[in-house]
Write a protein that holds these residues in place. Structure first.
Motif, PDB file in Angstrom:
ATOM      1  N   LEU A 244     -17.357  -0.444  10.551  1.00 16.02           N
ATOM      2  CA  LEU A 244     -16.286  -1.388  10.224  1.00 16.02           C
ATOM      3  C   LEU A 244     -15.421  -1.619  11.461  1.00 16.02           C
ATOM      4  O   LEU A 244     -15.482  -0.843  12.426  1.00 16.02           O
ATOM      5  N   PRO A 245     -14.589  -2.667  11.485  1.00 14.58           N
ATOM      6  CA  PRO A 245     -13.713  -2.885  12.640  1.00 14.58           C
ATOM      7  C   PRO A 245     -12.877  -1.650  12.960  1.00 14.58           C
ATOM      8  O   PRO A 245     -12.456  -0.907  12.056  1.00 14.58           O
ATOM      9  N   GLY A 246     -12.650  -1.426  14.243  1.00 15.63           N
ATOM     10  CA  GLY A 246     -11.991  -0.210  14.683  1.00 15.63           C
ATOM     11  C   GLY A 246     -10.624   0.037  14.092  1.00 15.63           C
ATOM     12  O   GLY A 246     -10.204   1.188  13.919  1.00 15.63           O
ATOM     13  N   ASP A 247      -9.874  -1.042  13.781  1.00 11.96           N
ATOM     14  CA  ASP A 247      -8.520  -0.852  13.263  1.00 11.96           C
ATOM     15  C   ASP A 247      -8.485  -0.707  11.740  1.00 11.96           C
ATOM     16  O   ASP A 247      -7.404  -0.667  11.142  1.00 11.96           O
ATOM     17  N   THR A 248      -9.657  -0.622  11.116  1.00 15.96           N
ATOM     18  CA  THR A 248      -9.688  -0.394   9.669  1.00 15.96           C
ATOM     19  C   THR A 248      -9.007   0.931   9.348  1.00 15.96           C
ATOM     20  O   THR A 248      -9.301   1.958   9.969  1.00 15.96           O
ATOM     21  N   VAL A 249      -8.098   0.908   8.382  1.00 17.29           N
ATOM     22  CA  VAL A 249      -7.407   2.132   7.968  1.00 17.29           C
ATOM     23  C   VAL A 249      -8.304   2.890   6.997  1.00 17.29           C
ATOM     24  O   VAL A 249      -8.688   2.363   5.951  1.00 17.29           O
ATOM     25  N   ILE A 250      -8.649   4.122   7.342  1.00 16.96           N
ATOM     26  CA  ILE A 250      -9.438   4.977   6.469  1.00 16.96           C
ATOM     27  C   ILE A 250      -8.488   5.807   5.612  1.00 16.96           C
ATOM     28  O   ILE A 250      -7.625   6.514   6.135  1.00 16.96           O
ATOM     29  N   CYS A 251      -8.676   5.697   4.301  1.00 22.60           N
ATOM     30  CA  CYS A 251      -7.821   6.374   3.334  1.00 22.60           C
ATOM     31  C   CYS A 251      -8.655   7.456   2.650  1.00 22.60           C
ATOM     32  O   CYS A 251      -9.393   7.167   1.701  1.00 22.60           O
ATOM     33  N   PRO A 252      -8.577   8.693   3.125  1.00 26.10           N
ATOM     34  CA  PRO A 252      -9.468   9.730   2.615  1.00 26.10           C
ATOM     35  C   PRO A 252      -8.907  10.442   1.384  1.00 26.10           C
ATOM     36  O   PRO A 252      -7.710  10.357   1.080  1.00 26.10           O
ATOM     37  N   GLY A 253      -9.792  11.170   0.721  1.00 25.69           N
ATOM     38  CA  GLY A 253      -9.383  11.912  -0.466  1.00 25.69           C
ATOM     39  C   GLY A 253      -8.513  13.106  -0.162  1.00 25.69           C
ATOM     40  O   GLY A 253      -7.799  13.597  -1.048  1.00 25.69           O
ATOM     41  N   HIS A 254      -8.558  13.595   1.062  1.00 26.38           N
ATOM     42  CA  HIS A 254      -7.742  14.727   1.490  1.00 26.38           C
ATOM     43  C   HIS A 254      -7.341  14.502   2.943  1.00 26.38           C
ATOM     44  O   HIS A 254      -8.084  13.889   3.709  1.00 26.38           O
ATOM     45  N   GLY A 255      -6.182  15.006   3.329  1.00 24.47           N
ATOM     46  CA  GLY A 255      -5.737  14.887   4.703  1.00 24.47           C
ATOM     47  C   GLY A 255      -5.065  13.555   4.986  1.00 24.47           C
ATOM     48  O   GLY A 255      -4.905  12.708   4.102  1.00 24.47           O
TER      49      GLY A 255
ATOM     50  N   VAL B 239      -4.575  16.580  -2.818  1.00 27.76           N
ATOM     51  CA  VAL B 239      -5.554  15.499  -2.981  1.00 27.76           C
ATOM     52  C   VAL B 239      -4.814  14.173  -3.007  1.00 27.76           C
ATOM     53  O   VAL B 239      -3.712  14.071  -3.561  1.00 27.76           O
ATOM     54  N   ASN B 240      -5.391  13.162  -2.397  1.00 29.54           N
ATOM     55  CA  ASN B 240      -4.737  11.861  -2.263  1.00 29.54           C
ATOM     56  C   ASN B 240      -5.181  10.874  -3.332  1.00 29.54           C
ATOM     57  O   ASN B 240      -6.348  10.835  -3.720  1.00 29.54           O
ATOM     58  N   ALA B 241      -4.228  10.077  -3.780  1.00 29.81           N
ATOM     59  CA  ALA B 241      -4.501   8.895  -4.589  1.00 29.81           C
ATOM     60  C   ALA B 241      -3.760   7.737  -3.919  1.00 29.81           C
ATOM     61  O   ALA B 241      -2.813   7.950  -3.153  1.00 29.81           O
ATOM     62  N   TYR B 242      -4.183   6.510  -4.212  1.00 32.03           N
ATOM     63  CA  TYR B 242      -3.623   5.352  -3.525  1.00 32.03           C
ATOM     64  C   TYR B 242      -3.304   4.231  -4.505  1.00 32.03           C
ATOM     65  O   TYR B 242      -3.953   4.087  -5.543  1.00 32.03           O
TER      66      TYR B 242
ATOM     67  N   ALA C 188      -1.745  -4.885  -9.298  1.00 33.87           N
ATOM     68  CA  ALA C 188      -1.968  -3.642  -8.579  1.00 33.87           C
ATOM     69  C   ALA C 188      -3.222  -2.932  -9.077  1.00 33.87           C
ATOM     70  O   ALA C 188      -3.684  -3.146 -10.195  1.00 33.87           O
ATOM     71  N   ALA C 189      -3.750  -2.081  -8.216  1.00 33.09           N
ATOM     72  CA  ALA C 189      -4.881  -1.220  -8.572  1.00 33.09           C
ATOM     73  C   ALA C 189      -4.621   0.166  -8.011  1.00 33.09           C
ATOM     74  O   ALA C 189      -4.068   0.325  -6.916  1.00 33.09           O
ATOM     75  N   ALA C 190      -5.024   1.181  -8.782  1.00 30.15           N
ATOM     76  CA  ALA C 190      -4.970   2.562  -8.317  1.00 30.15           C
ATOM     77  C   ALA C 190      -6.361   2.982  -7.880  1.00 30.15           C
ATOM     78  O   ALA C 190      -7.367   2.531  -8.438  1.00 30.15           O
ATOM     79  N   PHE C 191      -6.411   3.850  -6.885  1.00 32.79           N
ATOM     80  CA  PHE C 191      -7.669   4.402  -6.413  1.00 32.79           C
ATOM     81  C   PHE C 191      -7.583   5.918  -6.522  1.00 32.79           C
ATOM     82  O   PHE C 191      -6.832   6.565  -5.788  1.00 32.79           O
ATOM     83  N   ASP C 192      -8.312   6.470  -7.491  1.00 27.02           N
ATOM     84  CA  ASP C 192      -8.213   7.862  -7.896  1.00 27.02           C
ATOM     85  C   ASP C 192      -6.818   8.135  -8.474  1.00 27.02           C
ATOM     86  O   ASP C 192      -5.933   7.268  -8.446  1.00 27.02           O
TER      87      ASP C 192
ATOM     88  N   PHE D  26       0.839  -1.199   0.000  1.00 21.91           N
ATOM     89  CA  PHE D  26       0.000   0.000   0.000  1.00 21.91           C
ATOM     90  C   PHE D  26       0.869   1.242   0.000  1.00 21.91           C
ATOM     91  O   PHE D  26       1.835   1.337   0.763  1.00 21.91           O
ATOM     92  N   LEU D  27       0.522   2.200  -0.860  1.00 22.70           N
ATOM     93  CA  LEU D  27       1.197   3.501  -0.878  1.00 22.70           C
ATOM     94  C   LEU D  27       0.165   4.599  -1.073  1.00 22.70           C
ATOM     95  O   LEU D  27      -0.808   4.433  -1.814  1.00 22.70           O
ATOM     96  N   ALA D  28       0.401   5.727  -0.414  1.00 27.76           N
ATOM     97  CA  ALA D  28      -0.436   6.909  -0.581  1.00 27.76           C
ATOM     98  C   ALA D  28       0.351   7.971  -1.345  1.00 27.76           C
ATOM     99  O   ALA D  28       1.559   8.113  -1.151  1.00 27.76           O
ATOM    100  N   PHE D  29      -0.352   8.706  -2.201  1.00 30.92           N
ATOM    101  CA  PHE D  29       0.282   9.730  -3.026  1.00 30.92           C
ATOM    102  C   PHE D  29      -0.473  11.052  -2.859  1.00 30.92           C
ATOM    103  O   PHE D  29      -1.497  11.283  -3.507  1.00 30.92           O
ATOM    104  N   PRO D  30       0.012  11.937  -1.970  1.00 30.96           N
ATOM    105  CA  PRO D  30      -0.577  13.268  -1.886  1.00 30.96           C
ATOM    106  C   PRO D  30      -0.088  14.110  -3.067  1.00 30.96           C
ATOM    107  O   PRO D  30       1.120  14.217  -3.296  1.00 30.96           O
TER     108      PRO D  30
END
Length: 270
Positions: A242-253, A95-98, A108-112, A83-87
């Protein structure tokens, strides 16, 4: 370090707009002068003022005060294999893409795409990944600005929720599941900020990931541009259950987690 997308004043503004409250009606209901409200909405933190506003806006006062004091910052989940995040920059916004991949098959898959997919394309090549899919959370310009380039560079196929069809992406109905090697990608309709926002729930890897677009931010949420009520309901019922330890990957921040937002997000904490 990626800053929070919203300050306390942004949360106040989003809640007021969502509830259809004018400045006059909000100040009157909270027992504030117009000048006190103006200062708060301009970002001047006064705890007494914020505590008066919170119940009128149906916000948690302790979480809103912590945001105003600068005391809230979600815990960094650390490195997540596959997993990688791209601000990325888009105008005056970040704006974030993943990028998510199966560690075994290297699929692999890109998200935004964010404003510029250059760093993502470089990461794909460095890691010898095969990008087959681009999943769009919604179609606001900052999230799809580099879509055509990413498709051209990688040959990947783009997908978008069928309530927000765009040229160059295959529409699908929320509820469809995709496979990425050993990973499963479940799709949830989380509209409200946009007509057909999609949250992608990626399971089978080291951490459960919820890639939420602008549905939810660390300490805030996307504006309910289409329906504030739907935005609140979807966040509360589909993401924060969702389970508490789920990582939330937002569009910003910054990245956050379900547990963090249950406890610290003014819109949802209690």
């Amino acid at each position: 370090m990626i800053p929070l997308e919203d300050g306390f004043q942004d949360v106040i503004g989003k809640a007021a707009r969502g509830l259809g409250l004018t400045d006059e009606s909000l100040a009157r209901a909270a027992g504030l002068t117009p000048d006190q409200l103006r200062r708060a909405k301009a970002g001047e933190f006064d705890e007494r003022v914020v505590r008066r506003l919170a119940p009128v806006l149906r916000l948690d006062p302790e979480a809103l005060v912590a945001l105003g004091r600068g005391e809230y910052r979600p815990r960094d989940p650390g490195e997540i294999p596959g997993f990688l995040a791209f601000p990325t920059r888009w105008g005056d916004m970040i704006v974030n893409a993943y990028l998510v991949w199966d560690l075994g098959s290297r699929e692999a898959a890109a998200f935004d795409t964010g404003g510029d997919c250059s760093a993502m394309v470089e990461a794909i090549r460095e890691r010898k990944l095969r990008l087959g899919s681009i999943f769009l959370t919604h179609t606001h310009g900052d999230h799809i600005a580099s879509l055509e380039r990413l498709k051209e560079e990688t040959g990947a196929h783009a997908y978008v929720g069928d309530r927000e069809p765009i040229e160059g992406a295959e529409p699908f109905a929320a509820g469809r599941e995709f496979r990425l090697g050993a990973l499963s990608i479940r799709t949830l309709l989380t509209n409200g900020h946009s007509p057909g926002g999609i949250t992608y729930l990626v399971s089978g890897g080291p951490r459960l990931l919820a890639i939420v677009g602008d549905s939810l931010f660390a300490g805030s949420m996307g504006g309910g541009n289409v329906s504030y009520a739907d935005a609140l309901r979807n966040n509360r019922e589909k993401i924060l259950t969702l389970p508490g330890d789920t990582v939330i990957c937002p569009g910003h921040g910054p990245l956050t987690s379900v547990e963090e937002e249950r406890r610290h997000n003014p819109f949802f904490a209690s």
